[in-house]
Structure formats: structure tokens, C-alpha cells
Design a protein around this motif. Structure first.
Motif, short mmCIF file in Angstrom:
data_model
loop_
_atom_site.label_atom_id
_atom_site.label_comp_id
_atom_site.label_asym_id
_atom_site.label_seq_id
_atom_site.Cartn_x
_atom_site.Cartn_y
_atom_site.Cartn_z
N VAL A 205 -1.79 -7.20 -4.62
CA VAL A 205 -2.91 -6.30 -4.35
C VAL A 205 -2.38 -5.12 -3.54
O VAL A 205 -1.77 -5.32 -2.48
CB VAL A 205 -4.05 -7.00 -3.59
N SER A 206 -2.61 -3.92 -4.02
CA SER A 206 -2.12 -2.71 -3.36
C SER A 206 -3.31 -1.93 -2.78
O SER A 206 -4.21 -1.54 -3.51
CB SER A 206 -1.36 -1.84 -4.37
N GLY A 207 -3.31 -1.73 -1.46
CA GLY A 207 -4.40 -1.01 -0.82
C GLY A 207 -4.75 -1.64 0.53
O GLY A 207 -3.98 -2.42 1.06
N ILE A 208 -5.89 -1.29 1.05
CA ILE A 208 -6.92 -0.42 0.49
C ILE A 208 -6.58 1.02 0.85
O ILE A 208 -6.38 1.33 2.03
CB ILE A 208 -8.31 -0.78 1.05
N ASN A 209 -6.51 1.88 -0.14
CA ASN A 209 -6.14 3.27 0.08
C ASN A 209 -7.25 4.06 0.76
O ASN A 209 -8.44 3.81 0.54
CB ASN A 209 -5.79 3.95 -1.24
N MET A 210 -6.86 5.02 1.58
CA MET A 210 -7.82 5.91 2.25
C MET A 210 -8.08 7.10 1.35
O MET A 210 -7.47 8.16 1.47
CB MET A 210 -7.24 6.37 3.59
N GLY B 32 -6.65 0.32 6.25
CA GLY B 32 -7.06 -0.26 4.97
C GLY B 32 -6.31 -1.54 4.66
O GLY B 32 -6.90 -2.54 4.25
N LEU B 33 -5.00 -1.52 4.86
CA LEU B 33 -4.19 -2.72 4.62
C LEU B 33 -4.54 -3.81 5.63
O LEU B 33 -4.73 -4.97 5.25
CB LEU B 33 -2.70 -2.38 4.70
N ARG B 34 -4.63 -3.45 6.90
CA ARG B 34 -4.92 -4.46 7.93
C ARG B 34 -6.29 -5.10 7.71
O ARG B 34 -6.46 -6.31 7.89
CB ARG B 34 -4.82 -3.83 9.32
N ASN C 289 0.85 -1.20 0.00
CA ASN C 289 0.00 0.00 0.00
C ASN C 289 0.87 1.24 0.00
O ASN C 289 2.10 1.14 -0.13
CB ASN C 289 -0.96 0.01 1.21
N ASP C 290 0.25 2.41 0.13
CA ASP C 290 1.05 3.64 0.28
C ASP C 290 0.75 4.36 1.59
O ASP C 290 1.43 5.33 1.94
CB ASP C 290 0.87 4.58 -0.91
N TYR D 193 -10.64 3.14 -1.36
CA TYR D 193 -11.97 3.43 -0.81
C TYR D 193 -12.16 4.94 -0.76
O TYR D 193 -11.31 5.68 -0.26
CB TYR D 193 -12.12 2.82 0.59
N ASP D 194 -13.29 5.41 -1.27
CA ASP D 194 -13.58 6.85 -1.38
C ASP D 194 -13.96 7.43 -0.02
O ASP D 194 -15.11 7.82 0.22
CB ASP D 194 -14.71 7.06 -2.41
N TRP D 195 -12.98 7.50 0.86
CA TRP D 195 -13.17 7.97 2.23
C TRP D 195 -13.78 9.37 2.25
O TRP D 195 -13.35 10.26 1.52
CB TRP D 195 -11.84 7.97 2.96
N PHE D 196 -14.77 9.57 3.11
CA PHE D 196 -15.42 10.87 3.26
C PHE D 196 -15.36 11.26 4.73
O PHE D 196 -15.93 10.58 5.58
CB PHE D 196 -16.88 10.80 2.80
N GLY D 197 -14.63 12.34 5.03
CA GLY D 197 -14.45 12.77 6.41
C GLY D 197 -15.77 13.08 7.09
O GLY D 197 -16.63 13.75 6.52
N GLY D 198 -15.94 12.57 8.30
CA GLY D 198 -17.16 12.80 9.06
C GLY D 198 -18.24 11.78 8.80
O GLY D 198 -19.23 11.73 9.53
N LYS D 199 -18.08 10.97 7.75
CA LYS D 199 -19.08 9.95 7.42
C LYS D 199 -18.47 8.55 7.43
O LYS D 199 -19.06 7.62 7.98
CB LYS D 199 -19.69 10.23 6.05
N SER D 200 -17.31 8.41 6.82
CA SER D 200 -16.66 7.10 6.76
C SER D 200 -16.07 6.72 8.10
O SER D 200 -15.68 7.59 8.90
CB SER D 200 -15.56 7.12 5.70
N THR D 201 -15.99 5.41 8.35
CA THR D 201 -15.38 4.89 9.57
C THR D 201 -14.40 3.77 9.19
O THR D 201 -14.42 3.27 8.06
CB THR D 201 -16.42 4.33 10.54
N VAL D 202 -13.57 3.39 10.13
CA VAL D 202 -12.61 2.32 9.90
C VAL D 202 -13.30 1.02 9.50
O VAL D 202 -12.77 0.23 8.71
CB VAL D 202 -11.73 2.11 11.15
N GLU D 203 -14.52 0.80 10.00
CA GLU D 203 -15.26 -0.41 9.64
C GLU D 203 -15.56 -0.49 8.15
O GLU D 203 -15.75 -1.58 7.61
CB GLU D 203 -16.57 -0.47 10.44
N ASP D 204 -15.60 0.66 7.48
CA ASP D 204 -15.88 0.66 6.05
C ASP D 204 -14.77 -0.03 5.26
O ASP D 204 -15.02 -0.54 4.16
CB ASP D 204 -16.07 2.09 5.54
#
Length: 301
Positions: free
Chosen positions: A102-107, A24-26, A16-17, A139-150
Motif C-alpha cells: 500500500v503506497s500512501g496516503i499522499n497529501m 499520511g503514512l504515519r 509513499n512519496d 487524499y485530496d488535501w485542500f489548503g486552509g480546510k484539510s487537517t492532519v486528522e483527515d
């Protein structure tokens, strides 16, 4: 102690990066291991490497430190995503070469022109350049809406893609002239399905602002394409700083633009689809530009 290696299972190398400790990787590793279908290798940067593109380490050796991830064999590398992939598939670090990288999952998403900046995509591209099938996941992370569970949900919805790619690899029918860039929408639980898309021309317009010497509040987002609603202040403006030592930080100047192409990665992602974009490594200009310069060259001569 190494994880148990099962000869009858395909092997996946994860990179990942965002760094080896990134959620995301874990999450991806955990979901893949929970299937009991794969041998998992992890070779990822030991620190944040977002937006480093396809840079590599050349002038000095890399260090690789063993990291404990239960069920996997893992190393943290003092290099870039491209370095990590290259080392991971070299047979120097692991005794066997992975069947799939597989590279990711990127935030944050990686669409349009931002694919050029992406370290996540570069991790997959490096494998492609070395002849190993690969996929980048974001993953199209959205601040205030997305969580680590996503990230766990994102990994689960990518399992059918990973499974099918490995089936095709085993059959010898997987296309070797491209690799896949996958983006997962914000509301992953309510995604509209999988859609093959083209790389579009979307981009967030970035600018610069001067910041104070202590850099208070100035830092890059973990990805170039994280939704702009989640952006944070890039630093306080300073007019008293010495002219001999000026500091500048990036800031978002204009939201990401849609180019109107209904089949583009960014537009389809925002509509709620899991986008699957085949990519190559060549940067060819379009036919119109080629025609212009074919007419132009005789005038230069």
C-alpha cells in the motif's frame, strides 16, 4: 527490536512519496496496526519524493536506516518510492514478502494525467510489476480546510478496501492484471461512497517563472495535484539576474480541467466519491491513433 510477527496474519508493506515521517503514512500505519489484523512493514523514502514518477536509483547503492515505528518494522531508504517498494519486497530487507503493498496516503489527489507524475502511484506500480498486489492511496488535501486528522479518517475509510483485497488474495481470486489507485475526497467524513472509475484526462497546466538567486519563496507543492487554492507564491520575479545563471520555478497557470467523462476519477472525486481506479502498466495509444499510423507507415516506406 523487530515487531512481533504473527504467522496467521497477512503482511502489508507500506511506502509513499512524501517521506517516511509524513502524516499520511504515519496515520495509515497507526490505523492498520490498531486493527490487530496485519503484520506491518514500512519501507519508504527518507525525504520528500513527490512527483518523481517511476524513477529508480541505478548508479549508486541505496542506504536503508532503521526507523522506530511502534508495532511495525520500518526502514527509511535513500531512494525513490519505486526503489523503496522494490527493496521492501526483495526479501533482502525483510525475511518475508508482503502479501499486499500500500503506497500512501499522499497529501493531494492523484487523478488523470497526473498519475504519470506520481511517486505514490509508482510505489504501487512497482509492486504490480513484480507480481505483488498493490494499492495507492491519496487524499485530496485542500489548503486552509484539510487537517492532519483527515489522514486518519482517510485511512479508516480505506480499511474495507484493504480488507477485501486481502480476502480475495487469500482465496486466490484477486485479479493480477491491474493494481488499484484510490483517491479520497476533501470532506472525507461526508463522502458519498465508493465508486469504480476510469483514469481521466484531467491535468493542471504548469508554467515557469524566473526567481531570484536566493530562491526566496520558491518551492514545489508536495504534490502535483494539490488543490490550486492552496498554492503558494513560487518566487519573486527578477530582471537583474546574470544571464549566465538563470533560475526558474514552476507555477500553476491553469486550474485542473474536467474532461466531461462522468466516470472519470477526477470528476467523481470532486463530486465526493472515494474513487477506485484499476490501472495497468502499459501505455497503449487508442484505436484511432493506431489506425492513422497503419495508414501512414506505407507512405513513409
Amino acid at each position: 527490536m523487530d515487531a512481533v510477527f504473527y504467522p496467521d496474519r497477512p503482511t502489508i508493506l507500506i511506502t509513499n512519496d512524501d517521506g517516511i515521517d509524513a502524516p499520511g503514512l504515519r496515520s495509515l500505519v497507526h490505523v492498520l496496526l490498531s486493527t490487530s489484523l496485519y503484520n506491518i512493514q514500512v519501507c519508504a523514502p527518507d525525504s520528500e519524493q513527490s512527483a518523481v514518477s517511476h524513477s529508480i536509483t541505478w548508479r549508486h547503492p541505496l542506504s536503508a536506516k532503521r526507523v522506530i515505528i511502534e508495532g511495525a518494522t520500518a526502514f527509511a531508504v535513500s531512494g525513490t518510492p519505486a526503489d523503496s517498494t522494490s527493496l521492501g519486497i526483495s526479501k533482502v530487507l525483510f525475511p518475508t514478502m508482503a502479501d499486499l503493498v500500500v503506497s500512501g496516503i499522499n497529501m493531494g489527489s492523484n487523478c488523470g494525467y497526473h498519475i504519470v507524475y506520481s511517486g505514490t502511484v509508482a510505489g504501487a506500480r512497482e509492486a504490480f510489476l513484480q507480481g505483488v498486489p498493490s494499492i495507492s492511496l491519496s487524499y485530496d488535501w485542500f489548503g486552509g480546510k484539510s487537517t492532519v486528522e483527515d489522514f486518519k479518517l482517510a485511512a479508516e475509510v480505506c480499511l474495507p478496501i484493504i480488507n477485501h483485497v486481502l480476502v480475495e488474495i487469500k482465496k486466490g481470486s484477486y485479479p493480477r492484471k491491474c493494481f488499484l489507485n484510490v483517491d479520497i475526497p476533501v470532506d472525507v467524513a461526508k463522502h458519498k461512497g465508493y465508486k469504480v472509475t476510469r483514469q481521466g484526462a484531467s491535468i493542471i497546466q504548469m508554467g515557469w517563472r524566473q526567481v531570484t538567486p536566493d530562491g526566496h519563496g520558491a518551492h514545489m507543492l508536495s504534490t502535483m495535484t494539490m488543490d490550486t487554492d492552496s498554492a503558494v507564491p513560487m518566487g519573486a520575479h527578477s530582471t537583474t539576474m546574470s544571464q549566465e545563471h538563470l533560475l526558474f520555478a514552476r507555477e500553476v497557470r491553469q486550474p485542473q480541467l474536467d474532461e466531461g467523462d462522468k466516470a472519470s476519477d477526477h470528476k467523481s472525486l470532486k463530486e465526493g466519491y472515494i474513487t477506485i481506479t484499476p490501472l495497468g502498466a502499459l501505455s497503449r495509444a487508442d484505436d484511432e491513433c493506431m489506425a492513422v499510423f497503419k495508414d501512414w507507415l506505407p507512405q513513409v516506406a
